[in-house]
Write an enzyme that holds these catalytic residues in place. Structure first.
Site, PDB file in Angstrom:
ATOM      1  N   ARG A 269       0.857  -1.192   0.000  1.00 12.38           N
ATOM      2  CA  ARG A 269       0.000   0.000   0.000  1.00 12.38           C
ATOM      3  C   ARG A 269       0.894   1.243   0.000  1.00 12.38           C
ATOM      4  NH1 ARG A 269      -2.433   0.767   5.466  1.00 12.38           N
ATOM      5  NH2 ARG A 269      -1.018   2.522   5.641  1.00 12.38           N
ATOM      6  N   HIS A 273      -3.823   4.511   4.758  1.00 13.96           N
ATOM      7  CA  HIS A 273      -4.937   3.551   4.902  1.00 13.96           C
ATOM      8  C   HIS A 273      -6.219   4.169   4.347  1.00 13.96           C
ATOM      9  CE1 HIS A 273      -8.000   0.975   6.570  1.00 13.96           C
ATOM     10  NE2 HIS A 273      -8.488   1.975   7.253  1.00 13.96           N
ATOM     11  N   TYR A 282       3.845   5.759  11.590  1.00 13.13           N
ATOM     12  CA  TYR A 282       4.219   4.366  11.844  1.00 13.13           C
ATOM     13  C   TYR A 282       5.125   3.736  10.797  1.00 13.13           C
ATOM     14  CZ  TYR A 282       0.076   3.821   8.863  1.00 13.13           C
ATOM     15  OH  TYR A 282      -0.842   3.920   7.852  1.00 13.13           O
TER      16      TYR A 282
END
Lengths: 378, 325
Positions: A269, A273, A282
């Site tokens: 990805r 998100h 993160y």
């Protein structure tokens, strides 16, 4: 099998579940046996992937403009189009929420996707939820937002196809995070037990929001987990659309014979998100930069340019053509009026229910009062 | 005294409780590095480490079941469900276990567990990021259910919930996570569970509400005074079960008129229980009907959510109606 005898696992199945099937590597070089898929198919796959990326770009822009509620970016995962491309229109697809390419291959147009994303008057899902797409006419069921809920649905729908004597199958998409949910285990288990004509596609993009795959499971691969339910599986370079396409053909053939099949699509990805996420909290920029080299469009373009399928500059022309198309479509979709104010009273039940009829009356009365008192609510 | 929003107040409560008591642990999806999707657990992993601030695999039933096991054996877990709309996978663990272990084991075991979760609408979250499912939990014997309406209460109520020896469903209205700011003491304090708060004094109509609706109702007070000449008394319930019946009754002794406002759908919402309690035990206090202003009995929509949710116009109609008696 005797009760106390040993049980053997077919080593070939184990090899497929833990290996990595690929045909075109990240530099566009052919590293596996190239299937005889024809120029048309290759061009189609390229076009769908470009359309998905262009649309992704526009939905992000419209979200920043405050027009789209939330968007789940699909950049980096466009090779999923290879999995759906060989399906028949009568087959059923249970997509996930990060699957623009899937919606396009199934026949949804950019115009229809924009009406949905902007939940305007022509939104076929009537303003129910964000980031979900689908339509009965494309045999594509809009996904439930709770992760993985659709997995057992695809298994049950496949059972119904078998029961009704149809030769159609179901295909279901979900992410690596979903493999931790009860829905995944129940779905895979039922598929194994009832031998349903289902193809599972796990889009393993390495991150479930901030949680990396190694925190999701200690199993060596996700395909390995599928095998433990008696469902044949394969681990595929999910950024190689040709490998995805070839795998899907085999998987669909097996499913049509009445045996489920599981594809672990190893991808990444590249975006957040959703538009509500901030990945810098993160994961490092360096990691994303490194992974950009592996993304699916770059390598397909390289392959096609080097093998004479695309002349110089053609890729950019195609991109611009779709970009201009979506720009026009977005302008038109934005001009459409909103859904009617009482839309949420629709489609709760098939029948008229007195409770809702009563509440609807109170609702109209409140709209009247709003006008009378000059109250702005929305 | 520092001014905080609700996210900061909750974060402070977690940090202080973890400092105070080693047995307090935090777990859930994205609560570690990410600090939670709303940043309620931000920075805790840096202070307390991965063993006490646990990023879990993506499964609510795993989170809650695991936390119940922790709670049985000496820990005080605070489990985060990323959105309360995703709690249903864990429903069996909550209803059949967290709520019933004390009873099942004849009181030998108890479950000091807090399940924290963002709830309610108002952020264009659509049908699966906006729900107010408090009734499912209130209906389940063995659970406390709490919903603060501001930073001060959030800190004190979360601390009380963590220190309680029974499971608490702690619902945080996400639309006011950052919009409501107030002074929050740096020192340790708790707020007793089961006690409501009077947030506005008035003699004509009692309005019982909770969560983000407290602010909607307060903002309507001026208009109701101007247009209807009515002074409302607003009670913020704070603890939804067991609710503070005494404060409601005391207020009704003065006003005789009751409106209940909640975001959850009307049918079997907590408003129904409050209305039934008053009708059963104190009918003599009422001049007329009890009116509920609630979410409609439909799924929570993405389109026109502000029309779906209780709003000033609907409160106006309710107050007007109770004033007819």
């Amino acid at each position: 099998m005797s009760l106390l005898g040993r049980v053997d696992i077919d080593p070939e199945k184990l090899e497929r579940a833990t290996g990595l099937y690929r045909i075109i590597d990240e530099e566009g070089r052919v590293v596996g046996e190239f299937p005889d898929i024809g120029d048309e198919v290759l061009r189609d796959l390229l076009h769908y992937m470009i359309r998905a990326r262009v649309l992704d770009e526009w939905l992000l822009r419209l979200q920043r403009m405050g027009k789209v509620a939330i968007h789940a970016p699909n950049k980096g995962q466009e090779a999923i189009v290879g999995a759906v491309y060989p399906l028949r229109p009568e087959d059923w697809v249970f997509p996930s929420y990060r699957d623009l390419g899937v919606y396009l291959v199934r026949g949804m147009t950019e115009e229809e996707i924009l009406d949905r994303a902007l939940y305007n008057r022509d939104d076929p899902l009537r303003g129910s939820d964000f980031a979900i797409y689908g339509h009965r006419k494309y045999n594509m069921i809009p996904t439930p937002v709770p992760v993985g809920n659709q997995i057992p649905h695809a298994v049950g729908a496949a059972y119904a196809m078998k029961y009704r004597g149809l030769d159609t199958i179901t295909m279901v998409m979900f992410g690596d995070g979903a493999t931790s949910r009860g829905d995944f285990h129940a779905g895979l288990n039922f598929a194994g037990v009832f031998k349903t004509p289902t193809v599972f596609v796990c889009e393993n993009n390495q991150w479930a929001i901030s949680v990396p795959l190694k925190r999701q499971t200690r199993a060596p691969t996700i395909a390995f987990r599928a095998l433990s339910y008696g469902v044949d599986s394969i681990r595929v370079d999910g950024n190689d659309v040709v490998a995805m396409y070839k795998t899907a053909i085999d998987a669909i053939t097996q499913a049509r014979r009445g045996e489920p099949f599981f594809i672990e699509m190893v991808t990444y990805r590249l975006g957040s998100h959703t538009t509500a996420d901030d990945p810098s909290r993160y994961r490092s920029e360096e990691e994303v930069k490194r992974m950009e080299r592996y993304e699916p469009l770059r390598r397909l373009r390289k392959y096609m340019e080097e093998h004479g399928y695309l002349r110089e500059g053609e890729y950019d022309e195609i991109y611009k053509m779709y970009y201009d198309h979506v720009e026009k479509a977005a302008r038109e979709a934005l001009e459409k009026p909103p859904l009617p104010e009482d839309v949420f009273f629709e489609n709760v039940y098939g029948d008229k229910i007195w409770v809702l009829e009563l509440e609807k009356e109170e609702f109209y009365e409140s709209l009247g009062i709003m006008k009378e008192l000059g109250l702005e609510v929305e | 005294m520092p001014v905080m929003n609700m996210v900061q107040a909750l974060n402070t409560a977690l940090r202080e409780e973890m400092e105070r008591d080693d047995s307090v642990v935090v777990l859930g999806e994205d609560v570690g590095r990410r600090g939670g999707v709303f940043l309620v657990t931000e920075g805790l992993i840096d202070i307390f480490g991965e063993e006490r601030v646990i990023d879990t695999p993506l499964t609510e039933l795993g989170i809650v079941g695991f936390a119940i096991g922790m709670a049985l054996n000496g820990l005080r877990p605070v489990a985060e469900i990323q959105f309360i709309d995703f709690v249903y996978e864990a429903f069996d663990q909550i209803v059949s276990n967290a709520a019933k272990i004390r009873f099942r084991t004849g009181g030998m075991y108890n479950v000091p567990l807090v399940i924290r979760s963002p709830c309610c609408g108002g952020i264009k979250g659509g049908m699966h990021h906006s729900q107010s499912p408090e009734s499912y939990f209130i209906h389940t014997a063995g659970l406390y259910t709490v919903m603060p309406s501001g930073p001060y209460d959030a800190k004190g109520l979360l601390k009380s919930s963590i220190r309680l020896d029974d499971p608490v469903i702690f619902l945080e209205p996400k639309s006011i996570y950052r919009t409501v700011k107030e002074e929050v003491p740096e020192e340790d304090y708790t707020i007793e569970l089961g006690k409501a708060k009077k947030v506005l004094e008035g003699g004509d109509v009692t309005v019982v509400t909770w969560g983000a609706m407290v602010h909607m109702v307060k903002s309507a007070a001026g208009l109701l005074k101007d247009k209807l000449g009515a002074e409302i008394e607003v009670i913020d319930l704070r603890t939804l079960f067991p609710f503070d019946k005494d404060m409601i009754v005391e207020s009704l002794e003065k006003t005789g008129r009751l409106v209940v406002v909640h975001e959850a759908p009307k049918t079997l919402g907590l408003g129904a229980e409050i209305a039934a309690f008053i009708a059963e035990h104190h009918p003599e206090l009422l001049y007329g009907p009890i009116i509920r202003v609630t979410g409609y009995d439909t799924p929570f929509p993405l389109a026109h959510e502000k029309l779906y949710m209780p709003n000033i116009a609907r409160l106006y109609l309710a107050v007007k109606k109770v004033l007819e008696y």
